[in-house]
Design a protein around this motif. Sequence first.
Motif, PDB file in Angstrom:
ATOM      1  N   UNK A 174       0.721  19.161 -16.993  1.00 44.68           N
ATOM      2  CA  UNK A 174      -0.615  19.643 -17.336  1.00 44.68           C
ATOM      3  C   UNK A 174      -1.195  20.666 -16.373  1.00 44.68           C
ATOM      4  N   UNK A 175      -0.454  21.049 -15.363  1.00 46.07           N
ATOM      5  CA  UNK A 175      -0.982  22.004 -14.401  1.00 46.07           C
ATOM      6  C   UNK A 175      -1.628  21.302 -13.226  1.00 46.07           C
ATOM      7  N   UNK A 176      -2.230  22.087 -12.338  1.00 44.26           N
ATOM      8  CA  UNK A 176      -2.795  21.527 -11.102  1.00 44.26           C
ATOM      9  C   UNK A 176      -3.832  20.430 -11.356  1.00 44.26           C
ATOM     10  N   UNK A 177      -3.807  19.464 -10.468  1.00 40.99           N
ATOM     11  CA  UNK A 177      -4.743  18.348 -10.533  1.00 40.99           C
ATOM     12  C   UNK A 177      -6.036  18.751  -9.839  1.00 40.99           C
ATOM     13  N   UNK A 178      -7.155  18.342 -10.403  1.00 45.43           N
ATOM     14  CA  UNK A 178      -8.469  18.591  -9.813  1.00 45.43           C
ATOM     15  C   UNK A 178      -8.607  17.726  -8.550  1.00 45.43           C
ATOM     16  N   UNK A 179      -8.700  18.367  -7.383  1.00 42.57           N
ATOM     17  CA  UNK A 179      -8.748  17.655  -6.103  1.00 42.57           C
ATOM     18  C   UNK A 179      -9.951  16.724  -6.006  1.00 42.57           C
ATOM     19  N   UNK A 180     -11.078  17.108  -6.604  1.00 49.88           N
ATOM     20  CA  UNK A 180     -12.253  16.233  -6.596  1.00 49.88           C
ATOM     21  C   UNK A 180     -11.971  14.957  -7.372  1.00 49.88           C
ATOM     22  N   UNK A 181     -11.245  15.078  -8.470  1.00 52.32           N
ATOM     23  CA  UNK A 181     -10.886  13.908  -9.269  1.00 52.32           C
ATOM     24  C   UNK A 181      -9.948  12.997  -8.475  1.00 52.32           C
ATOM     25  N   UNK A 182      -9.019  13.590  -7.754  1.00 50.23           N
ATOM     26  CA  UNK A 182      -8.094  12.806  -6.934  1.00 50.23           C
ATOM     27  C   UNK A 182      -8.874  12.056  -5.853  1.00 50.23           C
ATOM     28  N   UNK A 183      -9.809  12.730  -5.198  1.00 46.38           N
ATOM     29  CA  UNK A 183     -10.615  12.088  -4.160  1.00 46.38           C
ATOM     30  C   UNK A 183     -11.420  10.933  -4.741  1.00 46.38           C
ATOM     31  N   UNK A 184     -11.962  11.128  -5.924  1.00 43.19           N
ATOM     32  CA  UNK A 184     -12.728  10.070  -6.583  1.00 43.19           C
ATOM     33  C   UNK A 184     -11.829   8.880  -6.923  1.00 43.19           C
ATOM     34  N   UNK A 185     -10.633   9.146  -7.436  1.00 45.52           N
ATOM     35  CA  UNK A 185      -9.695   8.060  -7.766  1.00 45.52           C
ATOM     36  C   UNK A 185      -9.251   7.332  -6.497  1.00 45.52           C
ATOM     37  N   UNK A 186      -9.001   8.093  -5.416  1.00 46.30           N
ATOM     38  CA  UNK A 186      -8.600   7.475  -4.150  1.00 46.30           C
ATOM     39  C   UNK A 186      -9.689   6.526  -3.665  1.00 46.30           C
ATOM     40  N   UNK A 187     -10.922   6.981  -3.700  1.00 47.25           N
ATOM     41  CA  UNK A 187     -12.053   6.150  -3.273  1.00 47.25           C
ATOM     42  C   UNK A 187     -12.180   4.913  -4.163  1.00 47.25           C
ATOM     43  N   UNK A 188     -12.052   5.116  -5.429  1.00 50.53           N
ATOM     44  CA  UNK A 188     -12.244   4.030  -6.389  1.00 50.53           C
ATOM     45  C   UNK A 188     -11.152   2.958  -6.291  1.00 50.53           C
ATOM     46  N   UNK A 189      -9.900   3.371  -6.138  1.00 48.25           N
ATOM     47  CA  UNK A 189      -8.795   2.425  -6.213  1.00 48.25           C
ATOM     48  C   UNK A 189      -8.233   1.974  -4.867  1.00 48.25           C
ATOM     49  N   UNK A 190      -8.497   2.723  -3.801  1.00 47.52           N
ATOM     50  CA  UNK A 190      -7.882   2.381  -2.520  1.00 47.52           C
ATOM     51  C   UNK A 190      -8.867   2.022  -1.420  1.00 47.52           C
ATOM     52  N   UNK A 191     -10.145   2.267  -1.613  1.00 49.26           N
ATOM     53  CA  UNK A 191     -11.137   1.990  -0.573  1.00 49.26           C
ATOM     54  C   UNK A 191     -12.185   1.005  -1.060  1.00 49.26           C
ATOM     55  N   UNK A 192     -11.744  -0.035  -1.626  1.00 46.50           N
ATOM     56  CA  UNK A 192     -12.699  -1.035  -2.161  1.00 46.50           C
ATOM     57  C   UNK A 192     -13.378  -1.777  -1.071  1.00 46.50           C
ATOM     58  N   UNK A 236       0.828  -1.205   0.000  1.00 45.67           N
ATOM     59  CA  UNK A 236       0.000   0.000   0.000  1.00 45.67           C
ATOM     60  C   UNK A 236       0.865   1.258   0.000  1.00 45.67           C
ATOM     61  N   UNK A 237       1.939   1.245   0.767  1.00 47.61           N
ATOM     62  CA  UNK A 237       2.841   2.391   0.805  1.00 47.61           C
ATOM     63  C   UNK A 237       3.471   2.619  -0.570  1.00 47.61           C
ATOM     64  N   UNK A 238       3.867   1.544  -1.247  1.00 49.70           N
ATOM     65  CA  UNK A 238       4.439   1.672  -2.590  1.00 49.70           C
ATOM     66  C   UNK A 238       3.409   2.214  -3.572  1.00 49.70           C
ATOM     67  N   UNK A 239       2.160   1.785  -3.443  1.00 49.01           N
ATOM     68  CA  UNK A 239       1.094   2.295  -4.314  1.00 49.01           C
ATOM     69  C   UNK A 239       0.880   3.785  -4.096  1.00 49.01           C
ATOM     70  N   UNK A 240       0.871   4.208  -2.834  1.00 48.68           N
ATOM     71  CA  UNK A 240       0.702   5.636  -2.548  1.00 48.68           C
ATOM     72  C   UNK A 240       1.870   6.449  -3.099  1.00 48.68           C
ATOM     73  N   UNK A 241       3.080   5.927  -2.979  1.00 52.62           N
ATOM     74  CA  UNK A 241       4.254   6.625  -3.512  1.00 52.62           C
ATOM     75  C   UNK A 241       4.154   6.736  -5.032  1.00 52.62           C
ATOM     76  N   UNK A 242       3.705   5.665  -5.686  1.00 59.34           N
ATOM     77  CA  UNK A 242       3.555   5.686  -7.143  1.00 59.34           C
ATOM     78  C   UNK A 242       2.490   6.704  -7.551  1.00 59.34           C
ATOM     79  N   UNK A 243       1.413   6.780  -6.799  1.00 60.01           N
ATOM     80  CA  UNK A 243       0.357   7.750  -7.107  1.00 60.01           C
ATOM     81  C   UNK A 243       0.862   9.176  -6.915  1.00 60.01           C
ATOM     82  N   UNK A 244       1.598   9.409  -5.818  1.00 59.63           N
ATOM     83  CA  UNK A 244       2.157  10.749  -5.606  1.00 59.63           C
ATOM     84  C   UNK A 244       3.075  11.133  -6.764  1.00 59.63           C
TER      85      UNK A 244
END
Length: 77
Positions: free
Chosen positions: A59-77, A41-49
């Motif tokens: 591409x400029x700043x990341x949309x925080x809502x999109x990040x939250x959605x991806x976090x929920x989708x891929x890390x909180x199954x 899990x730590x390696x996955x978080x490092x890869x995502x960061x």
Amino acid sequence: MSGTTTIRLSDEDRRLLAQLVPEYGDQSSVIRHGIRRLAEEQAQRAALRSLLHDWEAESGPVDEDMVAEMRQRYFNR
């Protein structure tokens, strides 16, 4: 490297450990599996960061809502 390590567990931790032993064989196997899973899990978080850092650089700043959605989708199954 092999050896003995002493850990202190709460009553709840001991209950969870006992619940997992039948699936993993013994207490040491449960704990080793948990340590490996945490490392994954730590390696996955490092890869995502790293991905987000590269994305922002290109591409400029990341949309925080999109990040939250991806976090929920891929890390909180």
